[in-house]
Design an enzyme around this catalytic site. Structure first.
Site, mmCIF file in Angstrom:
data_model
loop_
_atom_site.group_PDB
_atom_site.id
_atom_site.type_symbol
_atom_site.label_atom_id
_atom_site.label_comp_id
_atom_site.label_asym_id
_atom_site.label_seq_id
_atom_site.Cartn_x
_atom_site.Cartn_y
_atom_site.Cartn_z
ATOM 1 N N GLY A 285 1.156 -1.456 0.141
ATOM 2 C CA GLY A 285 0.246 0.208 0.442
ATOM 3 C C GLY A 285 0.888 1.517 0.329
ATOM 4 N N GLU A 288 7.236 4.031 3.329
ATOM 5 C CA GLU A 288 7.526 4.462 4.360
ATOM 6 C C GLU A 288 9.235 4.860 3.526
ATOM 7 O OE1 GLU A 288 7.815 0.960 6.851
ATOM 8 O OE2 GLU A 288 7.448 1.997 5.114
ATOM 9 N N HIS A 312 -0.300 6.457 7.577
ATOM 10 C CA HIS A 312 0.741 5.366 8.351
ATOM 11 C C HIS A 312 1.862 5.915 8.031
ATOM 12 C CE1 HIS A 312 0.566 1.686 9.334
ATOM 13 N NE2 HIS A 312 2.483 1.575 8.575
ATOM 14 N N GLU A 313 2.218 6.107 6.630
ATOM 15 C CA GLU A 313 3.318 6.419 6.571
ATOM 16 C C GLU A 313 4.083 7.705 6.717
ATOM 17 O OE1 GLU A 313 3.873 3.957 4.840
ATOM 18 O OE2 GLU A 313 2.298 3.044 4.128
ATOM 19 N N HIS A 316 5.290 6.709 10.247
ATOM 20 C CA HIS A 316 7.044 5.989 9.435
ATOM 21 C C HIS A 316 8.086 6.470 10.188
ATOM 22 C CE1 HIS A 316 6.573 1.403 9.553
ATOM 23 N NE2 HIS A 316 5.872 1.290 8.844
ATOM 24 N N GLU A 335 5.810 -0.886 13.373
ATOM 25 C CA GLU A 335 4.522 -1.735 13.239
ATOM 26 C C GLU A 335 2.725 -0.754 13.970
ATOM 27 O OE1 GLU A 335 3.921 -0.474 9.651
ATOM 28 O OE2 GLU A 335 5.423 -1.588 8.767
ATOM 29 N N ASP A 392 8.843 -12.457 4.198
ATOM 30 C CA ASP A 392 8.072 -12.310 3.240
ATOM 31 C C ASP A 392 7.251 -12.978 3.130
ATOM 32 O OD1 ASP A 392 9.442 -9.643 2.559
ATOM 33 O OD2 ASP A 392 10.558 -10.775 0.842
ATOM 34 N N TYR A 400 1.081 -5.751 13.260
ATOM 35 C CA TYR A 400 0.623 -3.640 12.755
ATOM 36 C C TYR A 400 -1.080 -4.044 14.002
ATOM 37 C CZ TYR A 400 2.388 -3.903 8.352
ATOM 38 O OH TYR A 400 3.220 -3.218 7.579
#
Length: 620
Positions: A285, A288, A312-313, A316, A335, A392, A400
């Site tokens: 999405g 950051e 959100h970013e 960060h 997160e 990953d 989060y």
């Protein structure tokens, strides 16, 4: 060897890198970068220096003071997660100069040919280095524990331009002095000095003077345009007026959010907060990267609600970029804190009801992830063991949302004013440092006396699943939406007057609270009334398509195919592909999933390709 990170060859007995100087020559026809990396160390070192690499060809390593060769070895085989160990043998050296080339299979880089771009005229390339992919762009100690400053000279075709997670210094014609101290390298098949000064090239220079973890190294190169949206913010994208104008409208309130965040968390330390809307293949999405946040175009929804991703970013910039998890086993420190900070920003900008919706969506996501990991509950811990695990593959909403719940629980215990003071002190104490869960808990106990008596800190950080003192949000809107979702189980679809004011987040919460599977006739009836399969908001559209797949309502498989071929965001790819291939007795759906992936694969970022291949390996 004394490793400090389960995903890196970095050795704690060796000095860390403090600065990296890069020269990068972009060769688009071969999807390759020919490059040099000058690594400066904390202290002079004698003995081996261990560096992470993946899919790099190392041509020479030199002592930059004398330009004499340094001996090195590259491990003969590639570790499936760490890549290949590059060992440089030093003799009282405080820096090393590495001449190398990337490969088309670099896991951080996605090279887009002109037909894959919006205008279909020029190529495009961008990075995604989190979690462990910076090593496929340059040799480094690829761990968040090794924070570095950097400078970079990017040599590009003249018609293109570049952005980086760094301050832009200059754009100029290539100069021979750009490569002072770099030898030609005939045996590698190219001469970097002669390539550098070719006709039709331009050099862009950048510098990052604040120490960042390697995963925040980022660039994008293509035909870029921008719009000014605030005193500290430009929005960039491919030079397409429609995309730029839509992005500028969506993110017009960014400066207001920056000022609000500063009032909550302290001064913004990074000078600029620019945004780059990437092509649809971007796998996240948002990312950051300091000074230059990368965003998926799916966040442009036309109603400014995409600004939540920006919130959100932005958060960060304090939690994640200023204070960083020491390694991915403590990812929640990045997160969980950032999700908490994001929701504090949203609460002020969009109101308490919307913040409660976000918490509710997160609560459902956390419960879904705990169910997903029921066969490996280690992944539901905040502090977990990732030895031998690809970060990953285990990426989820747990750090989060469980991280958020933990901090929300502390806030409820001590009160918001006290928690705000704690948060500011935490940021001021640890900024530009990389820490672990133990350091955080020690700081918490030292500054919130007796907190360990009121909250079971060990259960929260090392226990599996959801602690009993975690809880859903409480708001009238949240209760109304979840009640309507419960009514659907009884066969009642909401009336139009009940949902007249709903936007994407309300529908997203409603869909998340429906049963996992229902009768196909119910899916068709819901869509006949509200056209959710046609929503421009991908959160809503994909949530509905998940319901259609799990209900085996194949009327919507054409829309599933279209979606999987037009976006590369893993938040959407993972549940749609998983839904098609999970469970017995659906061989037809598995065949469909494999065909769609074969047809769409080249449009996905390498990270997304790997995640989908892992899903297939488990279920097909």
């Amino acid at each position: 060897m004394a490793p400090i990170d389960p995903h890196s060859f970095t050795d704690s007995t060796q000095p860390l890198t403090t600065h990296v100087s890069l020269t990068l020559y972009f060769q688009f026809p071969s999807s390759t970068i020919h490059a040099t990396a000058l690594l400066a160390l904390q202290t002079p070192h004698t003995g081996p220096l261990s560096l992470d690499t993946r899919a790099l060809t190392i041509h020479k390593i030199l002592d930059p003071a004398t330009l004499t060769p340094l001996s090195f070895t590259l491990s003969p085989s590639e570790h499936p997660i760490k890549g290949r160990l590059l060992t440089v043998h030093l003799n009282n050296n405080s820096s090393v100069l590495i001449l190398y080339s990337t490969s088309p299979s670099s896991s951080a880089l996605q090279w887009l040919s002109p037909p894959q771009t919006s205008k279909k005229i020029h190529p495009f390339v961008y990075t995604q280095c989190q979690s462990v992919h910076a090593r496929s762009v340059f040799p480094c100690q690829d761990t968040p524990a090794a924070r570095v400053c950097y400078s970079a000279k990017l040599n590009l075709p003249r018609e293109l331009s570049a952005v980086m997670s760094a301050r832009h210094c200059d754009r100029h014609d290539p100069l021979g002095t750009d490569l002072d101290g770099v030898l030609t390298n005939e045996e590698s098949g190219f001469d970097l000095k002669s390539l550098w000064c070719e006709e039709g090239r331009i050099v862009e220079e950048f510098v990052m003077e604040q120490a960042i973890p390697p995963y925040l190294f980022a660039f994008a190169v293509g035909e870029l345009g921008f719009r000014e949206v605030g005193p500290r913010t430009r929005v960039y994208s491919e030079a397409v007026d429609g995309v730029l104008d839509a992005a500028a409208r969506e993110f017009a309130g960014t400066e207001e959010m920056i000022r609000l965040a500063e009032s909550l968390f302290g001064e913004y330390e990074w000078e600029r907060f620019d945004l780059l809307v990437l092509p649809p293949s971007f796998p996240y999405g948002g990312m950051e990267n300091p000074r230059m946040v990368f965003l998926t175009p799916t966040v442009i929804k036309g109603d400014a609600s995409g600004a939540q991703i920006v919130a959100h970013e932005l958060a960060h910039s304090w939690t994640g970029n200023l204070i960083t998890n020491k390694n991915n086993e403590h990812f929640w420190l990045n997160e969980g804190f950032t999700t908490y900070a994001e929701r504090r920003i949203v609460e002020v900008v969009q109101g308490e009801d919307i913040a409660a919706l976000n918490i509710g969506i997160g609560w459902r996501s956390l419960n879904e992830e705990v169910e997903r990991f029921k066969d490996n509950m280690e992944y539901t811990k905040l502090k977990n063991n990732q030895e031998g695990v690809d970060p990953d593959d285990m990426y989820s909403r747990v750090p989060y949302e469980k991280g958020f719940q933990f901090l929300w629980r502390i806030e409820h215990q001590i009160g918001r004013p006290a928690f705000d003071e704690f948060l500011k002190k935490y940021i001021a104490t640890f900024k530009f440092k990389s820490i672990d869960t133990g350091i955080f808990l020690d700081f918490l106990k030292a500054n919130v006396h007796g907190i360990e008596k009121d909250i079971d800190l060990q259960l929260w950080t090392e226990g599996t699943g959801i602690p009993p003192d975690a809880h859903e949000p409480v708001s009238n809107l949240y209760i109304k939406i979840t009640s309507l979702a419960n009514d659907f189980k009884l066969g009642r679809i909401p009336r139009e007057d009940e949902v007249a004011s709903w936007k994407g987040q309300e529908w997203e919460l409603y869909l998340k609270n429906l049963p996992r599977a229902v009768e196909p006739s119910q899916v068709l009836a819901l869509d006949a009334r509200y056209r959710l399969s046609e929503s421009k908001d991908y959160e809503v559209k994909v949530g509905f398509l998940q319901l259609a797949i799990s209900s085996r309502c194949r009327d919507y498989y054409g829309e599933v195919e279209k979606t999987l071929k037009e976006v590369g965001r893993m938040k959407y790819l993972r549940p749609l592909y998983s839904g098609l291939v999970q469970g017995p007795g659906n061989e037809e759906d598995k065949i469909l999933a494999k065909r769609l992936f074969a047809e769409a694969r080249e449009c996905y970022h390498p990270i997304a390709q790997g995640v989908i291949e892992a899903i297939f390996a488990k279920h097909v």
